[in-house]
Design a protein around this motif. Sequence first.
Motif, mmCIF file in Angstrom:
data_model
loop_
_atom_site.group_PDB
_atom_site.id
_atom_site.type_symbol
_atom_site.label_atom_id
_atom_site.label_comp_id
_atom_site.label_asym_id
_atom_site.label_seq_id
_atom_site.Cartn_x
_atom_site.Cartn_y
_atom_site.Cartn_z
ATOM 1 N N HIS A 1 14.317 -22.387 -38.613
ATOM 2 C CA HIS A 1 13.931 -21.539 -37.503
ATOM 3 C C HIS A 1 13.027 -22.308 -36.541
ATOM 4 C CE1 HIS A 1 10.681 -21.218 -40.444
ATOM 5 N NE2 HIS A 1 9.873 -20.902 -39.449
ATOM 6 N N HIS B 1 12.755 -26.001 -38.247
ATOM 7 C CA HIS B 1 12.064 -26.424 -39.468
ATOM 8 C C HIS B 1 12.174 -25.340 -40.527
ATOM 9 C CE1 HIS B 1 9.172 -23.851 -37.389
ATOM 10 N NE2 HIS B 1 8.601 -23.634 -38.570
ATOM 11 N N ASP C 1 9.492 -23.670 -43.466
ATOM 12 C CA ASP C 1 8.039 -23.625 -43.657
ATOM 13 C C ASP C 1 7.644 -24.266 -44.985
ATOM 14 O OD1 ASP C 1 7.655 -22.362 -41.265
ATOM 15 O OD2 ASP C 1 7.442 -20.347 -42.119
HETATM 16 FE FE LIG Z 1 7.838 -21.672 -39.228
#
Ligand SMILES: [Fe+2]
Length: 304
Positions: free
Chosen positions: A263, A149, A151
């Motif tokens: 990540h 994903h 952030d």
């Molecule tokens: Fe994350």
Amino acid sequence: MSQAVGRRPRVSRPLQDRVAQIGVWPPRAAQQAEALAALEQGEVVHLPRLAFPLLEGEESLLDPSLCDGRSKNISFDPSTGRIGGLKTDELRALLVRRLMERFSAWSLATARQLLPAYAGALQLARTSLRPCDVENRAISPRKDDRRLHVDAFPANPVQGRRILRLFANVDPQGRPRVWNVGEPFEPFATRFLPRAGRPAPGAAGLLQALKLTKGRRTAYDHAMLRLHDLAKEDGVYQETALKRRVAFDSGATWLVFTDAALHAALEGRNVLEQTFLLPIGAMADPAMSPLKILERLTGRTLLP
Ligand SMILES: [Fe+2]
């Protein structure tokens, strides 16, 4: 790797190179330039020999039973001194606060030393302590950070600013923190953007009025949240996406723009993390920001 900042070509390097190792500390001008260029390309900057030192007694704070069971982390807001997600006695709460204050100050000094071009522009956001095993959490795909994903913050819109995070593995038992690192942001965004949709008219104002967001959720924040959710919910993408497994040993520090670098945290515990927000005007190449990439891909302005 050591080209002058700003002159690095805007071509992402192969996946196996998406982690830049900086083995020298304190960094000299060449390492500072390399770190800045790598971060803006969406790579992880790994400082394997820079450890955040724990003080005597602080190892006892690395204890999953300190978590309140509702949050995945213990969080600290350096601007208010407020701690969240913690369930313990007063003395240990004081020690946790002291540890997190010290880590926050150390992270800011470290980031300024490595990235002097950002020094005056870095905005200190939340600090977190992650004492629980990543692999033991049973949660929905959307909340599952073991899935690749980028952030995005549902309650705290960044309004175009970058999310820069510094992590330190302080595990006393020497276990590595293991991540997957994925493809560059632009092909990722190109894949999911057609399904991202637009915010419903009036939604941002309503969220703000109901105090569900701190500040206005812009079209940019909406797009980033959708990219986060779409990636995590796509089982085929999770199975087939390009990814590289990276281990960060106990005693290592690493930094990454987590709004652009795909990540996933796979293993490990006892990581401290500091979030910074960075206005894109402070970047050597703002065109590499998710905001500018998404505006280019959509042909729309995503900030009011
Ligand atoms: Fe994350």
